[in-house]
Design an enzyme around this catalytic site. Structure first.
Site, PDB file in Angstrom:
ATOM      1  N   ARG A  64      40.638  37.168  39.608  1.00 56.87           N
ATOM      2  CA  ARG A  64      40.455  36.018  40.497  1.00 56.87           C
ATOM      3  C   ARG A  64      41.761  35.268  40.742  1.00 56.87           C
ATOM      4  O   ARG A  64      41.918  34.614  41.781  1.00 56.87           O
ATOM      5  CB  ARG A  64      39.371  35.078  39.962  1.00 56.87           C
ATOM      6  CG  ARG A  64      37.970  35.710  40.000  1.00 56.87           C
ATOM      7  CD  ARG A  64      36.892  34.651  39.823  1.00 56.87           C
ATOM      8  NE  ARG A  64      37.091  33.885  38.609  1.00 56.87           N
ATOM      9  CZ  ARG A  64      36.441  34.073  37.468  1.00 56.87           C
ATOM     10  NH1 ARG A  64      35.516  34.998  37.368  1.00 56.87           N
ATOM     11  NH2 ARG A  64      36.703  33.323  36.425  1.00 56.87           N
ATOM     12  N   GLU A 101      36.044  34.410  22.564  1.00 57.09           N
ATOM     13  CA  GLU A 101      34.906  33.921  21.781  1.00 57.09           C
ATOM     14  C   GLU A 101      34.278  35.065  20.975  1.00 57.09           C
ATOM     15  O   GLU A 101      34.005  34.923  19.787  1.00 57.09           O
ATOM     16  CB  GLU A 101      33.877  33.287  22.720  1.00 57.09           C
ATOM     17  CG  GLU A 101      32.979  32.293  22.030  1.00 57.09           C
ATOM     18  CD  GLU A 101      31.997  31.656  23.002  1.00 57.09           C
ATOM     19  OE1 GLU A 101      31.160  30.884  22.559  1.00 57.09           O
ATOM     20  OE2 GLU A 101      32.067  31.963  24.213  1.00 57.09           O
TER      21      GLU A 101
END
Lengths: 177, 177
Positions: A64, A101
């Site tokens: 992106r 994470e």
């Protein structure tokens, strides 16, 4: 950015609950990018932040970050450098693995993409926890450019991604939540 | 494009043998994109091909097609639409699975990205065998836009990717090998 433009941009960002995982409110920029007028406002605001600084390269983080990054490179008459996932760049690279994470991720840059004469902007669409940008910053810094600026369209300030960087690192975001 | 610009661009495209697999000569555009002047020549040539046609959206194919595609959208005052690998787009999508040399691949587009009022360019960096662009074309066509143009920076004409499309499809490439 003036308030009218800021509200115009916020009005075309789509909030998607529970993406990519439950409990996360995803700020979707595709509804902004597909709006030609909003894309122009973002592009011209980005340009205005970095005009006159002698920027020679804009690094965009896959994928992106390629969108705003390549437009910004074009506007500043700079080159565009993609920072990619492993195995995608065809020539000699340096890479950096960082913690996410769950598990780890790796990004790569061509060794000949940046040199010590460059003044660089590293661009990504969203600053969240900051791990990807921290790895990108270290990769670019290892090429010894004269200066590195960091830029985002959106900053999720409650995730405190800025805390990963020293105070003297120049980080700018257009829209802060 | 004049010969001088064409030679300038070709001189900064890097040939990488045996990438991504043995026997393939990969035309690497990263060495062109990182050259601000060459990036400008490409961008302005792309713009000149499509000025005055009323283009409203440029679709870029993930991820190298995001680079030229987003600049082209900006230049034409159009919106930019990413066509992505599965699971990356956060809202409702339609998808298309297509055959590759080994196995299959899938691409997705948001259902609200294109509508019947749009005039669309689908952009990718390189036309090789054409399978990805064929799938992209069918996805975009299913949204019933007024017109679809197809664009590449590089066309590898010996792979005959054009043969996948009817003669009435408008396909333009800047550099043909």
């Amino acid at each position: 950015m003036n308030n009218q433009d800021l509200e115009r941009l916020k009005s075309v960002i789509r909030d998607v609950p529970d993406f990519p995982t439950k409990g996360v409110l995803f700020r979707d920029l595709t509804t902004l990018f597909k709006d030609g007028e909003a894309l122009h406002i973002v592009s011209d605001e980005l340009k205005s932040l970095y005009t006159g600084l002698g920027v020679t390269k804009v690094v965009g983080i896959e994928s992106r970050g390629f969108i705003g990054g390549s437009i910004l490179a074009y506007e500043l008459n700079a080159g565009f450098v993609p920072l990619r996932k492993p195995g995608k760049l065809p020539a000699e690279t340096i890479k950096k693995t960082y913690n996410k994470e769950y598990g780890t991720d790796t990004i790569e840059i061509h060794t000949d993409a940046i040199d010590e004469n460059d003044i660089v902007i590293i661009h990504d669409d969203v600053l969240a926890t900051g791990g990807t940008m921290e790895a990108a910053y270290e990769l670019v810094k290892s090429r010894n450019p004269k200066k590195i600026y960091i830029n985002f369209i959106i900053e999720l300030s409650f995730l405190e991604g800025r805390k990963l960087f020293n105070d003297d690192v120049d980080i700018k975001s257009l829209i802060i939540y």
